[in-house]
Design a protein around this motif. Structure first.
Motif, PDB file in Angstrom:
ATOM      1  N   PHE A   1       4.875  18.217   7.338  1.00  0.00           N
ATOM      2  CA  PHE A   1       3.876  18.555   8.343  1.00  0.00           C
ATOM      3  C   PHE A   1       3.814  20.073   8.492  1.00  0.00           C
ATOM      4  N   TRP A   2       2.588  20.610   8.392  1.00  0.00           N
ATOM      5  CA  TRP A   2       2.376  22.054   8.421  1.00  0.00           C
ATOM      6  C   TRP A   2       1.331  22.401   9.483  1.00  0.00           C
ATOM      7  N   ASN A   3       1.595  23.465  10.231  1.00  0.00           N
ATOM      8  CA  ASN A   3       0.604  24.016  11.158  1.00  0.00           C
ATOM      9  C   ASN A   3      -0.166  25.110  10.420  1.00  0.00           C
ATOM     10  N   VAL A   4      -1.387  24.805  10.013  1.00  0.00           N
ATOM     11  CA  VAL A   4      -2.135  25.743   9.177  1.00  0.00           C
ATOM     12  C   VAL A   4      -3.410  26.259   9.828  1.00  0.00           C
ATOM     13  N   PHE A   5      -3.983  25.537  10.799  1.00  0.00           N
ATOM     14  CA  PHE A   5      -5.258  25.937  11.386  1.00  0.00           C
ATOM     15  C   PHE A   5      -5.083  26.274  12.861  1.00  0.00           C
TER      16      PHE A   5
ATOM     17  N   ALA B   1      -6.403  41.724  12.486  1.00  0.00           N
ATOM     18  CA  ALA B   1      -5.257  41.360  11.663  1.00  0.00           C
ATOM     19  C   ALA B   1      -5.408  39.930  11.162  1.00  0.00           C
ATOM     20  N   PRO B   2      -5.054  39.677   9.912  1.00  0.00           N
ATOM     21  CA  PRO B   2      -5.177  38.311   9.386  1.00  0.00           C
ATOM     22  C   PRO B   2      -4.260  37.353  10.133  1.00  0.00           C
ATOM     23  N   ARG B   3      -4.746  36.147  10.298  1.00  0.00           N
ATOM     24  CA  ARG B   3      -3.974  35.141  11.004  1.00  0.00           C
ATOM     25  C   ARG B   3      -2.746  34.737  10.182  1.00  0.00           C
ATOM     26  N   LYS B   4      -1.624  34.608  10.847  1.00  0.00           N
ATOM     27  CA  LYS B   4      -0.382  34.255  10.176  1.00  0.00           C
ATOM     28  C   LYS B   4      -0.210  32.739  10.159  1.00  0.00           C
ATOM     29  N   VAL B   5       0.059  32.193   8.989  1.00  0.00           N
ATOM     30  CA  VAL B   5       0.281  30.760   8.819  1.00  0.00           C
ATOM     31  C   VAL B   5       1.760  30.543   8.542  1.00  0.00           C
ATOM     32  N   PRO B   6       2.441  29.689   9.317  1.00  0.00           N
ATOM     33  CA  PRO B   6       3.863  29.428   9.052  1.00  0.00           C
ATOM     34  C   PRO B   6       4.070  28.922   7.635  1.00  0.00           C
ATOM     35  N   ARG B   7       5.070  29.481   6.959  1.00  0.00           N
ATOM     36  CA  ARG B   7       5.315  29.156   5.560  1.00  0.00           C
ATOM     37  C   ARG B   7       6.218  27.943   5.373  1.00  0.00           C
ATOM     38  N   SER B   8       6.718  27.381   6.444  1.00  0.00           N
ATOM     39  CA  SER B   8       7.624  26.228   6.344  1.00  0.00           C
ATOM     40  C   SER B   8       7.077  25.069   7.164  1.00  0.00           C
ATOM     41  N   PRO B   9       7.317  23.842   6.721  1.00  0.00           N
ATOM     42  CA  PRO B   9       6.884  22.684   7.517  1.00  0.00           C
ATOM     43  C   PRO B   9       7.724  22.563   8.773  1.00  0.00           C
ATOM     44  N   TYR B  10       7.101  22.128   9.854  1.00  0.00           N
ATOM     45  CA  TYR B  10       7.857  21.970  11.094  1.00  0.00           C
ATOM     46  C   TYR B  10       8.515  20.595  11.179  1.00  0.00           C
ATOM     47  N   LYS B  11       8.141  19.682  10.280  1.00  0.00           N
ATOM     48  CA  LYS B  11       8.740  18.355  10.292  1.00  0.00           C
ATOM     49  C   LYS B  11       8.666  17.778   8.892  1.00  0.00           C
ATOM     50  N   VAL B  12       9.710  17.038   8.516  1.00  0.00           N
ATOM     51  CA  VAL B  12       9.777  16.372   7.212  1.00  0.00           C
ATOM     52  C   VAL B  12      10.182  14.923   7.433  1.00  0.00           C
ATOM     53  N   LEU B  13       9.417  14.011   6.846  1.00  0.00           N
ATOM     54  CA  LEU B  13       9.732  12.588   6.906  1.00  0.00           C
ATOM     55  C   LEU B  13      10.080  12.094   5.515  1.00  0.00           C
ATOM     56  N   ASP B  14      11.149  11.322   5.416  1.00  0.00           N
ATOM     57  CA  ASP B  14      11.465  10.650   4.159  1.00  0.00           C
ATOM     58  C   ASP B  14      10.541   9.453   3.986  1.00  0.00           C
ATOM     59  N   ALA B  15       9.955   9.341   2.801  1.00  0.00           N
ATOM     60  CA  ALA B  15       9.024   8.252   2.508  1.00  0.00           C
ATOM     61  C   ALA B  15       9.429   7.582   1.202  1.00  0.00           C
TER      62      ALA B  15
ATOM     63  N   PRO C   1     -16.583  31.806   2.982  1.00  0.00           N
ATOM     64  CA  PRO C   1     -16.901  31.624   1.562  1.00  0.00           C
ATOM     65  C   PRO C   1     -16.247  32.627   0.628  1.00  0.00           C
ATOM     66  N   THR C   2     -15.428  33.551   1.160  1.00  0.00           N
ATOM     67  CA  THR C   2     -14.830  34.561   0.286  1.00  0.00           C
ATOM     68  C   THR C   2     -13.776  33.969  -0.641  1.00  0.00           C
ATOM     69  N   MET C   3     -13.232  32.813  -0.267  1.00  0.00           N
ATOM     70  CA  MET C   3     -12.158  32.159  -1.009  1.00  0.00           C
ATOM     71  C   MET C   3     -10.952  33.082  -1.171  1.00  0.00           C
ATOM     72  N   SER C   4     -10.682  33.835  -0.136  1.00  0.00           N
ATOM     73  CA  SER C   4      -9.459  34.623  -0.091  1.00  0.00           C
ATOM     74  C   SER C   4      -8.325  33.743   0.420  1.00  0.00           C
ATOM     75  N   LYS C   5      -7.136  33.931  -0.112  1.00  0.00           N
ATOM     76  CA  LYS C   5      -5.996  33.102   0.252  1.00  0.00           C
ATOM     77  C   LYS C   5      -5.377  33.596   1.553  1.00  0.00           C
ATOM     78  N   LEU C   6      -5.302  32.698   2.524  1.00  0.00           N
ATOM     79  CA  LEU C   6      -4.603  33.007   3.767  1.00  0.00           C
ATOM     80  C   LEU C   6      -3.120  32.728   3.653  1.00  0.00           C
ATOM     81  N   ALA C   7      -2.754  31.702   2.888  1.00  0.00           N
ATOM     82  CA  ALA C   7      -1.344  31.353   2.737  1.00  0.00           C
ATOM     83  C   ALA C   7      -1.175  30.439   1.536  1.00  0.00           C
ATOM     84  N   THR C   8      -0.012  30.548   0.908  1.00  0.00           N
ATOM     85  CA  THR C   8       0.404  29.628  -0.151  1.00  0.00           C
ATOM     86  C   THR C   8       1.722  29.013   0.286  1.00  0.00           C
ATOM     87  N   LEU C   9       1.724  27.697   0.468  1.00  0.00           N
ATOM     88  CA  LEU C   9       2.878  26.990   1.002  1.00  0.00           C
ATOM     89  C   LEU C   9       3.563  26.207  -0.118  1.00  0.00           C
ATOM     90  N   THR C  10       4.846  26.320  -0.175  1.00  0.00           N
ATOM     91  CA  THR C  10       5.631  25.607  -1.189  1.00  0.00           C
ATOM     92  C   THR C  10       6.770  24.864  -0.512  1.00  0.00           C
TER      93      THR C  10
END
Length: 479
Positions: free
Chosen positions: A452-456, A152-166, A414-423
């Motif tokens: 901050f995103w947990n992607v790997f 099964a493809p690995r699931k990547v969280p679609r939301s950041p777990y933390k946001v900092l104002d900069a 090298p397949t360049m298949s998309k695991l996740a698109t984060l917005t």
């Protein structure tokens, strides 16, 4: 006169050195004598395991050539083919070899003693795919063959777990204002100041203030230790010891802003709007030890390879150059991009594999083999490519984008298949850095936020000292 040969009726034939047919009996008829050639007993063989039929007694009485042709070739192949195509219940019955028990006490065959069942028998009778001799290949529907379910493809969280104002995080494509240290400290350039955010304690420290006459254009951590380089709008490069919040030295040499920095041990490379790259050895008294010329516009991307032998540079002239440790002119030139090249990433998995991304008019990620000087592949992402970073834990990479979708994409190479698109960012995602454990990325944009995103996935051996405080959720301010 020579002796005449004996007549056939009186001469005895010399015995064969190896009798491979039947035992030779001599004066003692009750004691069989065998030759030294090993003839295995097939009485203990399990032919049913291979779905093969043994020769029938009638076939053994025929000539050897006929038996080999009918049973060893056509018969076995036909039986095996019918079994594979129509299943084991197709009417093909494999007769077993008649057992001939042998009693070792008097040397005679006897039905009283059971034979050994260990000769030519497998320890397990489960059929394995790699042991198959099927002439038509493997089929998941074959009896006894257990097919491995697809992973099964690995699931990547679609939301950041933390946001900092900069606040005052600049919306400028050519700058590099975010970097993550090996000691798990995030450096961010905001306006004319540099702030440090400790990922373990969430503590924020103001490192420096350049004053009203200058602004921060780039930040870059040394590969080891606590040194941080700061490139300024006036063309200076400052070296700071972050552990003591003390400036070590200020180097000059550039006439315009310094938007790109890259470390290689004690060597610091700086790229400027004046089109040059300066190599600085922080152990030397001189401001720089060499100058690299070749770009026709601002240098906005710099990355040293993992073995510190090659430096890749990208510019607003749409060029990607590769330099070695001793060259003052590029040793490789790539001109396929049609927009500014800021996004550069070396693969940590394959020596000489380089990825680069182009700006708004290009939108492509290209892969190069610098060892063979070849262009490997190209992927049109549909948006301006602002940054690239390769995972050190798995063979995947992340790209951040600007016009027009402002997205973050996780790719499998090298397949360049998309695991996740984060917005989530509402402006171009101009800044990107990866945590020292290789699991988390931080992205920055002109919307004045750091996300901050947990992607790997985690590495096999994770250092607990570099863990990120994922438990501190929510939105806070970096200054």
């Amino acid at each position: 006169m020579a002796d005449s040969p004996p007549s056939p009726s009186t001469a005895s034939k010399p015995p064969l050195p190896f009798d491979i047919t039947t035992p030779t009996r001599h004066s003692n008829p009750g004691r069989p004598i065998y030759s030294d050639r090993f003839i295995p007993s097939r009485s203990g063989s399990n032919f049913a395991l291979f779905d093969l039929s043994t020769p029938s007694p009638s076939s053994s009485s025929s000539s050897p050539s006929t038996a080999t042709r009918e049973d060893g070739s056509s018969g076995t192949y036909s039986a095996l083919l019918r079994t594979v195509l129509f299943g084991p219940d197709c009417g093909v019955v494999s007769p077993s070899t008649p057992e001939k028990p042998f009693s070792g006490s008097d040397g005679r065959w006897s039905p009283l003693t059971p034979p050994s069942r260990n000769i030519f028998r497998f320890k397990t009778e489960s059929r394995r795919p790699h042991l198959s001799i099927s002439p038509v290949g493997l089929d998941g529907a074959l009896p006894g063959v257990v097919s491995t379910p697809p992973k099964a493809p690995r699931k990547v969280p679609r939301s950041p777990y933390k946001v900092l104002d900069a606040p005052a995080l600049q919306d400028d494509f050519y700058l590099n204002l975010v970097d993550w240290s090996p000691n798990n400290v995030l450096a961010v350039g905001l306006g004319n100041c540099v702030y440090l955010w400790n990922a373990c304690s969430s503590k924020v420290t103001k490192l420096c203030d350049l004053g009203v006459d200058d602004t921060v254009c780039s930040v870059g951590w040394a590969q080891r230790g606590t040194y941080l380089a700061v490139g300024t709008n006036l063309g200076k490069v400052e070296i700071w010891d972050a552990s003591r919040c003390r400036k070590i030295r200020t180097t000059e040499g550039h006439r315009l802003r310094v938007g790109a920095l890259a470390w290689s041990s004690s060597l610091l490379s700086s790229g400027s709007r004046d089109k040059t790259i300066l190599q600085r050895d922080i152990r030397a008294q001189e401001d720089f030890v060499s100058k690299l010329t070749g770009h026709k516009s601002e240098v906005c991307g710099l990355k040293w390879s993992y073995d510190n032998r090659e430096l890749a540079s990208g510019g607003n002239d749409n060029k990607l150059f590769v330099w070695n440790q001793h060259s003052t002119q590029p040793v490789l030139k790539y001109c396929e991009h049609t927009a500014a090249v800021k996004a550069i990433a070396w693969s940590p998995h394959l020596h000489g594999l380089l990825a680069s991304g182009g700006g708004t008019a290009d939108r492509c990620i290209r892969f190069w083999n610098t060892t063979t000087n070849s262009h490997l592949s190209c992927m049109d992402t549909g948006s301006q490519v602002c940054n690239l970073v390769w995972s050190k834990n798995v063979n995947e990479l992340v790209s951040t984008h600007g016009y027009s979708q402002n997205q973050i994409i996780v790719w499998r190479y090298p397949t360049m298949s998309k695991l996740a698109t984060l917005t989530g960012h509402t402006y171009r995602v101009l800044y990107l850095a990866i945590s020292p454990d290789g699991q988390t990325i931080v992205t920055g944009a002109g919307d004045e936020t750091l996300r901050f995103w947990n992607v790997f996935p985690s590495p096999k051996f994770q250092n607990t000292d570099s863990e990120i405080g994922v438990s501190s959720l929510g939105r806070t301010q970096i200054r």
